[in-house]
Design an enzyme around this catalytic site. Structure first.
Site, PDB file in Angstrom:
ATOM      1  N   LYS A 159      27.639  -9.531  15.932  1.00  0.00           N
ATOM      2  CA  LYS A 159      29.134  -8.534  16.461  1.00  0.00           C
ATOM      3  C   LYS A 159      28.267  -7.349  16.887  1.00  0.00           C
ATOM      4  O   LYS A 159      28.654  -6.853  17.930  1.00  0.00           O
ATOM      5  CB  LYS A 159      29.931  -8.226  15.067  1.00  0.00           C
ATOM      6  CG  LYS A 159      31.103  -7.752  15.681  1.00  0.00           C
ATOM      7  CD  LYS A 159      31.972  -7.207  14.520  1.00  0.00           C
ATOM      8  CE  LYS A 159      32.349  -8.582  13.773  1.00  0.00           C
ATOM      9  NZ  LYS A 159      33.483  -8.048  12.460  1.00  0.00           N
TER      10      LYS A 159
ATOM     11  N   LYS B 259      26.369  -6.911   4.870  1.00  0.00           N
ATOM     12  CA  LYS B 259      27.723  -7.056   4.192  1.00  0.00           C
ATOM     13  C   LYS B 259      27.842  -6.923   2.723  1.00  0.00           C
ATOM     14  O   LYS B 259      26.823  -7.312   2.101  1.00  0.00           O
ATOM     15  CB  LYS B 259      28.384  -8.110   4.564  1.00  0.00           C
ATOM     16  CG  LYS B 259      29.835  -8.579   4.617  1.00  0.00           C
ATOM     17  CD  LYS B 259      30.433  -7.818   5.786  1.00  0.00           C
ATOM     18  CE  LYS B 259      32.132  -7.826   5.759  1.00  0.00           C
ATOM     19  NZ  LYS B 259      32.780  -7.134   7.186  1.00  0.00           N
TER      20      LYS B 259
ATOM     21  N   THR C  98      40.354  -2.358  15.456  1.00  0.00           N
ATOM     22  CA  THR C  98      39.904  -3.558  15.060  1.00  0.00           C
ATOM     23  C   THR C  98      40.974  -4.579  15.749  1.00  0.00           C
ATOM     24  O   THR C  98      40.927  -5.547  16.787  1.00  0.00           O
ATOM     25  CB  THR C  98      39.530  -3.968  13.970  1.00  0.00           C
ATOM     26  OG1 THR C  98      38.423  -3.268  13.563  1.00  0.00           O
ATOM     27  CG2 THR C  98      38.779  -5.396  13.881  1.00  0.00           C
TER      28      THR C  98
END
Length: 392
Positions: free
Chosen positions: A56, A69, A166
């Site tokens: 990403k 993450k 988003t």
């Protein structure tokens, strides 16, 4: 770079919660990603999500950040969920705010967590955002931190900016893909998941002229062939993205949330958990466009079925990059620190990536997901160390 650089497991001493920090790669000593909290979170899922974050950041044209993450296997609705999150963040603090090496893992929100709650823990340790020592000495970054904090207070279309970016990016991606496919106006959309991403995506698509004919949350599916009133549904939902059935219009139809793929529509947007589309339900998809608002919402088995059926895909790390582009663009001074400038930047980037994706897929007669993995594959994995201090 198929394997993560670092995996750290945490076991809470006060509950049965287990968590992981997975760093897929560093770029200039920096890596970033959100913290997911859900009872079904696994180490494998967090590793997969960290890898997706690395892709990403490439898709967001970042030259400063790798992918990581955090994941906590715990019920985010539990009364002590915030305390569990706090203990997880504190346990990971040596990787978030290190004084020994010029590295930092910047952790934010994801499913089941709030960025506000994460920031509160950072403030306990007397800093606003996780950054490297080199970044602390960079005037542009220092200004970017202040600008970012101010923009977090702003709203667009009634939503806080960080809750909109988003979902808006997903909507722009879906609109671009639908236009490239020569789709009809007033196309019908079903969205699975109604947290900040699903809700803001629905709102922007409605503004762009689409009909949102079905929305599912953790409890139910609500449908209306003429289109749902998205604003009213947003106003009725609680902090977990669950809609209030008492506020529904009389002509709305309420069904089991497992039936979201049965709704007649043109575009499907999964915006909740991993593997929502899988080998057991992918055969139900009759549309020819799926846009991934959630991270990794289609299992390998489901993906194989969609590829065989000729369904076009806009995959997650292209469609849902809005939040990280917002953070990167402001922190590193890439755009003016203005609300509309943030939205316009995400709009431009998402549409450009979708055009590139569809063009390459058509040229090579290949599945979009395979093309996306070629176009945006991470190529940098810096090794942290005191000698690795790099200018931005």
């Amino acid at each position: 770079m198929e394997k993560p650089y670092l995996v750290i497991e945490w076991n809470d001493t006060e509950t049965d919660a287990t968590g992981w920090l997975v760093i897929h790669n560093f770029v200039k000593g920096y890596t970033s990603g959100g913290i997911r909290m859900h009872p079904q979170v696994t180490r494998q899922e967090v590793e997969h999500l960290a890898k997706t974050m690395a892709y990403k950041y490439v898709a967001s044209e970042s030259t400063t950040t790798g992918g990581c993450k955090g994941g906590i296997a715990y019920d985010y609705k539990a009364s002590d969920a915030k305390e569990v999150l706090r203990r997880f963040v504190i346990a990971m603090m040596p990787y978030i705010n290190s004084d020994t090496t010029d590295v930092s893992a910047s952790l934010g929100e994801d499913l089941g967590t709030s960025y506000h709650d994460v920031l509160n823990v950072f403030k306990e340790f007397d800093f606003d955002l996780p950054i490297t020592k080199s970044m602390k000495q960079d005037e542009t970054v220092q200004k970017g931190i202040n600008d970012y904090n101010e923009l977090l207070k702003t709203k667009i279309d009634g939503l806080f900016l960080d809750h909109a970016v988003t979902g808006y990016g997903v909507a722009f991606s879906a609109d671009e893909a639908w236009n490239l496919k020569g789709g009809n106006t007033n196309a019908r959309v079903v969205i699975q998941g109604f947290g900040s991403v699903g809700a803001s995506c629905a709102l922007k698509l409605e503004q762009l002229g689409y009909k949102i004919v079905g929305i599912s949350d953790a409890n139910l599916l609500v449908t209306c062939p003429e289109g749902l009133d998205v604003n009213k549904l947003i106003e009725s939902k609680n902090e977990y993205g669950e809609m209030d059935q008492a506020s529904f219009e009389p002509h709305y139809v309420v069904q089991s949330n497992s039936e979201w793929l049965d709704v007649d529509c043109d575009i499907v947007i999964p915006a909740a958990l991993e593997n929502a589309v899988n080998g057991e339900n992918a055969h139900k998809i009759k549309v020819d466009l799926v846009v991934e608002a959630a991270n990794n919402p289609i299992s390998k088995e489901g993906d194989d079925m969609l590829r065989e059926k000729g369904v076009d895909i806009v995959n997650d790390f292209i469609a849902n990059l809005g939040s990280i582009r917002f953070y990167d663009a402001i922190l590193f001074g890439l755009i003016e620190p203005e609300t509309q400038a943030v939205i316009d930047d995400i709009d431009t980037l998402c549409r450009k990536n979708v055009r590139k994706l569809f063009s390459e897929a058509a040229k090579k007669q290949a599945y979009q997901r395979n093309i996306a993995k070629q176009l945006f594959k991470p190529s940098i994995s810096d090794t942290p160390g005191p000698e690795k201090s790099m200018p931005l």
